[in-house]
Write an enzyme that holds these catalytic residues in place. Structure first.
Site: not given
Ligand SMILES: *Cc1c(COP(=O)(O)O)cnc(C)c1O
Length: 423
Positions: A54, A56, A200, A226, A229, A235
């Site tokens: 974890y 953050e 984008d 991304t 792709k 991903r």
């Protein structure tokens, strides 16, 4: 106690499903423009113990202890992106492309502000203002589209709409458009109306990394993308920006849009950034574009109309009305999948049919290029697709096509038949 037996033993049902999809991946021709095949190295990183941590916040500013190694890993990922794209600010935490865009909007504008992007039915993305997406629910999106004749973005029209609507963000980028974008023209319009200029690049950022498509990073204020792709990685999402926007975007992503990020995915992205910096990746990216051009030319030769008359990137949009006015994108894509060629239905510009039906199909060459296909193979694939759509009611022809597709796909299997990427 932790059960460290192999998946096969712990959960045979899931292991069987993975084998089943490996078989599907190894036996079809994959033309879904947003898909690709990640390497074993990428999968080993995503399947690693980073899945347990974890974290953050950002490197050096965490809410949990024990982040020393995670910090080092995230810094490595960031440095690789900076180097690949010549970027100032980088954020690799977005879980996906949609959340990269969400992080930018949350960080930089207020709810209800105006954003101007490409309309969904002419090539834009859900996150560019669709009313069923958070973007369209929370912000006032206005859209530009294509010129009816040329099927290219009409920059005079973009300027006219921008002057009229005064957007806070002017957004360029697409999911279904096969041409270069005029970044300089967008930039000057954004400057004229006082907008932030955002690109984008979700679909084509891998081509940019491989130097096969122009890099917007030096020109735009913000570039999102991304990593799965054309990029061929784990991903995930990615944000780059001019330094001045960094603090606000950091907040937009965390705590704005997300909690702790997916560090196994970030490790997989970092491996992909490393792979993309190798000379072979440039060969791949150039081949993706050469393959798309070869397919587009074959379609045109076979009497299948290609939207805008060709392609500059990895995408081809075919207008099925040129084959048969009754043939829909929905029917063609589902029939082709039965024959072993996987793609998606797609609206063509000014499509009279609804988005669930459409008059077009969208194809992309990143995955088949990773499979090892070159121009001649792509021309064969285009000829098979063309034969299938021209004879979509002739079972004998379709059976022939299916056999030939299987033969072609068997020459380009991406993985060994017993591949298990996580070990
Ligand atoms: C794919 C895509 C996205 C979203 O990416 P996800 O990872 O599916 O959330 C955003 N913008 C554009 C233009 C895309 O093509």
């Amino acid at each position: 106690m932790i059960d460290n037996r192999p998946l096969e033993q712990v959960d045979p049902e899931m292991a069987a499903l993975i084998r089943k999809d490996l078989e599907r991946q190894n036996t079809h021709l994959h033309l879904i423009a947003s898909e690709n095949f990640a390497s074993r190295a990428v999968m080993q990183a995503t399947g690693s113990v980073f899945t347990n941590k974890y974290a953050e916040g950002y490197p050096g500013r965490r809410y949990y202890e024990g982040c020393e190694v995670i910090d080092e890993m995230e810094e490595l990922a960031n440095a690789r992106v900076r180097h690949l794209f010549d970027a100032e600010y980088v954020n690799v935490q977005a879980h996906s492309g949609a959340q990269a865009n969400m992080g930018v909007y949350f960080g930089l504008i207020e709810l209800g502000d105006t954003v101007m992007g490409m309309s969904l039915d002419q090539g834009g993305h859900l996150t560019h203002g669709s009313h069923v997406n958070f973007s369209g629910m929370y912000y006032n999106f206005v859209s530009y589209g294509l010129d009816r004749e040329t099927e290219l973005i009409d920059m005079d029209e973009v300027r006219r709409i921008a002057l009229e609507s005064r957007p806070k963000i002017l957004l360029a980028g697409y999911s279904a458009y096969s041409r270069h974008l005029d970044y300089e023209a967008f930039r000057s319009i954004a400057d004229e109306v006082g907008a932030i200029f955002m690109v984008d690049a979700a679909h084509f950022i891998g081509l940019i990394a491989g130097k096969a498509y122009p890099n917007p990073v030096p020109i735009a204020d913000i570039v999102t993308g991304t990593t799965h792709k054309a990029f061929r990685g784990a991903r995930g999402g990615l944000i780059m920006a001019k330094e001045q926007f960094g603090k606000a975007i950091d907040k937009g992503v965390f705590p704005g849009a997300q909690g702790g990020s997916l560090y196994n995915q970030i490790a997989g992205k970092a491996v992909a950034f490393h792979e993309a910096a190798q000379p072979e990746f440039r060969v791949y990216a150039a081949q993706v574009v050469a393959n798309a051009k070869a397919m587009a030319e074959s379609f045109i030769d076979e009497g299948v109309r290609v939207v805008s008359g060709g392609t500059d990137n990895h995408l081809i949009l075919a207008d099925l009305r040129s084959v048969d006015p009754d043939l829909t994108g929905k029917h063609a894509a589902s029939m082709l999948n039965e024959l072993g060629i996987t793609m998606n239905r797609n609206s063509i510009p000014f499509d009279p049919r609804p988005p669930f039906v459409t008059s077009g199909i969208r194809m992309g060459t990143p995955a088949i290029t990773t499979q090892g296909m070159e121009e001649a193979d792509c021309r064969t694939a285009a000829e098979l697709i063309s034969r299938a759509v021209h004879h979509y009611q002739d079972e004998a022809v379709l059976a022939d096509v299916k056999r030939e597709v299987a033969a072609l796909a068997s020459k380009f299997t991406p993985y060994e038949s017993d591949f298990s990427g996580h070990v």
